[in-house]
Design an enzyme around this catalytic site. Structure first.
Site, PDB file in Angstrom:
ATOM      1  N   GLY A  44      -4.836  -6.188   3.855  1.00 42.73           N
ATOM      2  CA  GLY A  44      -4.449  -4.819   3.574  1.00 42.73           C
ATOM      3  C   GLY A  44      -4.914  -3.844   4.635  1.00 42.73           C
ATOM      4  O   GLY A  44      -4.214  -3.574   5.610  1.00 42.73           O
ATOM      5  N   ARG A  45      -6.123  -3.329   4.478  1.00 50.82           N
ATOM      6  CA  ARG A  45      -6.600  -2.260   5.361  1.00 50.82           C
ATOM      7  C   ARG A  45      -6.678  -2.669   6.828  1.00 50.82           C
ATOM      8  O   ARG A  45      -6.619  -1.826   7.724  1.00 50.82           O
ATOM      9  CB  ARG A  45      -7.966  -1.765   4.876  1.00 50.82           C
ATOM     10  CG  ARG A  45      -7.875  -0.908   3.618  1.00 50.82           C
ATOM     11  CD  ARG A  45      -9.241  -0.470   3.127  1.00 50.82           C
ATOM     12  NE  ARG A  45     -10.026  -1.575   2.603  1.00 50.82           N
ATOM     13  CZ  ARG A  45     -11.258  -1.458   2.132  1.00 50.82           C
ATOM     14  NH1 ARG A  45     -11.863  -0.280   2.152  1.00 50.82           N
ATOM     15  NH2 ARG A  45     -11.900  -2.505   1.662  1.00 50.82           N
TER      16      ARG A  45
ATOM     17  N   MET B 107       0.846  -1.191   0.000  1.00 49.31           N
ATOM     18  CA  MET B 107       0.000   0.000   0.000  1.00 49.31           C
ATOM     19  C   MET B 107       0.882   1.241   0.000  1.00 49.31           C
ATOM     20  O   MET B 107       1.719   1.418   0.892  1.00 49.31           O
ATOM     21  CB  MET B 107      -0.924  -0.006   1.220  1.00 49.31           C
ATOM     22  CG  MET B 107      -1.979  -1.106   1.179  1.00 49.31           C
ATOM     23  SD  MET B 107      -3.073  -1.108   2.631  1.00 49.31           S
ATOM     24  CE  MET B 107      -1.992  -1.904   3.838  1.00 49.31           C
TER      25      MET B 107
ATOM     26  N   CYS C 124      -3.998  -1.699  -9.932  1.00 48.81           N
ATOM     27  CA  CYS C 124      -4.179  -0.366  -9.339  1.00 48.81           C
ATOM     28  C   CYS C 124      -5.128   0.483 -10.196  1.00 48.81           C
ATOM     29  O   CYS C 124      -4.911   0.639 -11.398  1.00 48.81           O
ATOM     30  CB  CYS C 124      -2.838   0.333  -9.197  1.00 48.81           C
ATOM     31  SG  CYS C 124      -2.979   2.007  -8.521  1.00 48.81           S
TER      32      CYS C 124
END
Length: 338
Positions: free
Chosen positions: A242-243, A22, A114
Site C-alpha cells: 500500500g503506502r 486506497m 476500513c
C-alpha cells in the site's frame, strides 16, 4: 473455493503481489502510471492484481450512481482488476455487484476493515467485525449479484483485539476465493507496527478449515523483497503493498529499485501522472488530490522541500510542468544529490 483469475495465481511458483486499494490514491490515472512503469521487470503492466479505490454499494444502487462510476474506470492493461465495494445493506450490495459484473471486472472485493468513522457508522468497513452474521449476508449478496465473478474480502485480524480464531472462521465459511488480512486490529489503526505472526495465524486457521482460499498478507511491506520475506515467514500466498507505492510507481518492477531512479526521471513521471490525472478526472475529481503524491515524488533530495512548497500552490498540470522544468533548469545537477 478459488475461482476465476485467482486460480491462475494459486498455481504460480512464487508469491504474488497486489496493489492495495486506497481512496484518492489508487485511481485510474495512478494505476495507469504503475502499469506503464512496473510489472516484474516488463513494461506494460503493474502488480499481479490491481484493485480500484473502494466504492459505496449504497451509492451505486442509488440514482446518483453516475457520479461514482469514475472510481470504477479502468483500462485493459490493468487486468486482472478487482472492484472493491463497501456497504451494509445486502440488497444494495447485490445491485452494486451486478453493476461491477456488467462493467467487465475480473472480481469483487468487499472492504470489511476500513476504520473510517463515516464508513463504520453505516455498519460497513471494520464494523462488520462486530456483526459476523451481517458480514456473511453481505458476502452472499455480492456472490449472488456478481454473476459468477470470484468474491474476496479485505479485513483486519479483529476490532479491539486479535480475533483470528473467531472472526476469520465466519468469513471463510462463505464461498470466497481470497482473503486479504491486515495484520492490525481496528483499534490499532496504522499506529502500531503490523504483526505478521497474526497473518501466520490466519493462514493456519484457513488451512485447518479445509477450505481452498488464498491468504494475502498486508501491513508495513516496504518492497518486493520485504514482501517475499514476510510471505515466506507467515505462509501467506500473496502480499498486498500500500503506502510503499507513494512516489514509487516502479515498486513492482523486479529489476528497479527506487534509489536507482534519477531525480529527472522521477519528476518527469510525476508530471506525466499529473497530466493523466487531469485528462481522466477533469470536472470529476479535485486537483488537490494530486498534492499528496507530490509529497512523495519530491522527497529525499536537495531542493525537494522548496520544490514541494511550489507544487502545493499549483492549480493544474501546466503549472506543475513549469515548476518542474524550472527546478531542473535552475538547480545545478551537482547540488541535487541522488
Amino acid at each position: 473455493m478459488i475461482k476465476g483469475f485467482w486460480k491462475k495465481l494459486s498455481n504460480l511458483d512464487r508469491r504474488f503481489f497486489v496493489l492495495a486499494p486506497m481512496a484518492d490514491v489508487t485511481d485510474c490515472a495512478f494505476r495507469q502510471i504503475i502499469a506503464k512503469y512496473s510489472r516484474h521487470g516488463k513494461n506494460g503492466g503493474g502488480p499481479d492484481v490491481f484493485w480500484t479505490e473502494f466504492v459505496s454499494a449504497d451509492g451505486l444502487a442509488s440514482k446518483g450512481k453516475d457520479k461514482l462510476l469514475i472510481n470504477l474506470r479502468y483500462f485493459e492493461n490493468e487486468r486482472p482488476i478487482v472492484a472493491q465495494l463497501f456497504g451494509a445493506k445486502p440488497v444494495n450490495m447485490r445491485e452494486a455487484a451486478k453493476i461491477v459484473a456488467d462493467l467487465g471486472f475480473d472480481g469483487i472485493d468487499i472492504n470489511m476493515g476500513c476504520p473510517d468513522r463515516a464508513v463504520e457508522k453505516q455498519g460497513a468497513g471494520a464494523a462488520h467485525i462486530k456483526d459476523p452474521e451481517l458480514a456473511r449476508e453481505i458476502i452472499r449478496a455480492a456472490i449472488d449479484g456478481g454473476g459468477g465473478l470470484p468474491v474476496s474480502v479485505k479485513t483486519r485480524v479483529g476490532y479491539n483485539k486479535n480475533e483470528s480464531e473467531t472472526w476469520i472462521p465466519e468469513i471463510i465459511n462463505e464461498d470466497i476465493s481470497a482473503l486479504t488480512i491486515h495484520a492490525r486490529t481496528r483499534k490499532e489503526m496504522s499506529k502500531a507496527p503490523a504483526k505478521w505472526e497474526r497473518v501466520a495465524k490466519v493462514v493456519e486457521v484457513v488451512k485447518k478449515s479445509g477450505k481452498e482460499i488464498l491468504v494475502i498478507g498486508n501491513g508495513d511491506v516496504l518492497n518486493l523483497e520485504d514482501g517475499r520475506i514476510k510471505a515466506k515467514e507467515s505462509g501467506a500466498d500473496g502480499v498486498m503493498l500500500g503506502r510503499a507505492i507513494f512516489g514509487n510507481p516502479w515498486l513492482f518492477d523486479l529489476d528497479k529499485k527506487q534509489e536507482d531512479i534519477s531525480i529527472k526521471e522521477r519528476l518527469s513521471v510525476m508530471v506525466e501522472h499529473t497530466e493523466l490525472f487531469e485528462k481522466l478526472s477533469v470536472g470529476e475529481k479535485n486537483f488537490a488530490i494530486m498534492k499528496k503524491h507530490y509529497k512523495a515524488y519530491a522527497n529525499g533530495f536537495n531542493g525537494a522541500k522548496e520544490l514541494r512548497i511550489k507544487l502545493m500552490e499549483a492549480r493544474n498540470a501546466k503549472e506543475v510542468s513549469e515548476i518542474v522544468f524550472d527546478y531542473l533548469r535552475t538547480y545545478p545537477l551537482s547540488k541535487r544529490g541522488i
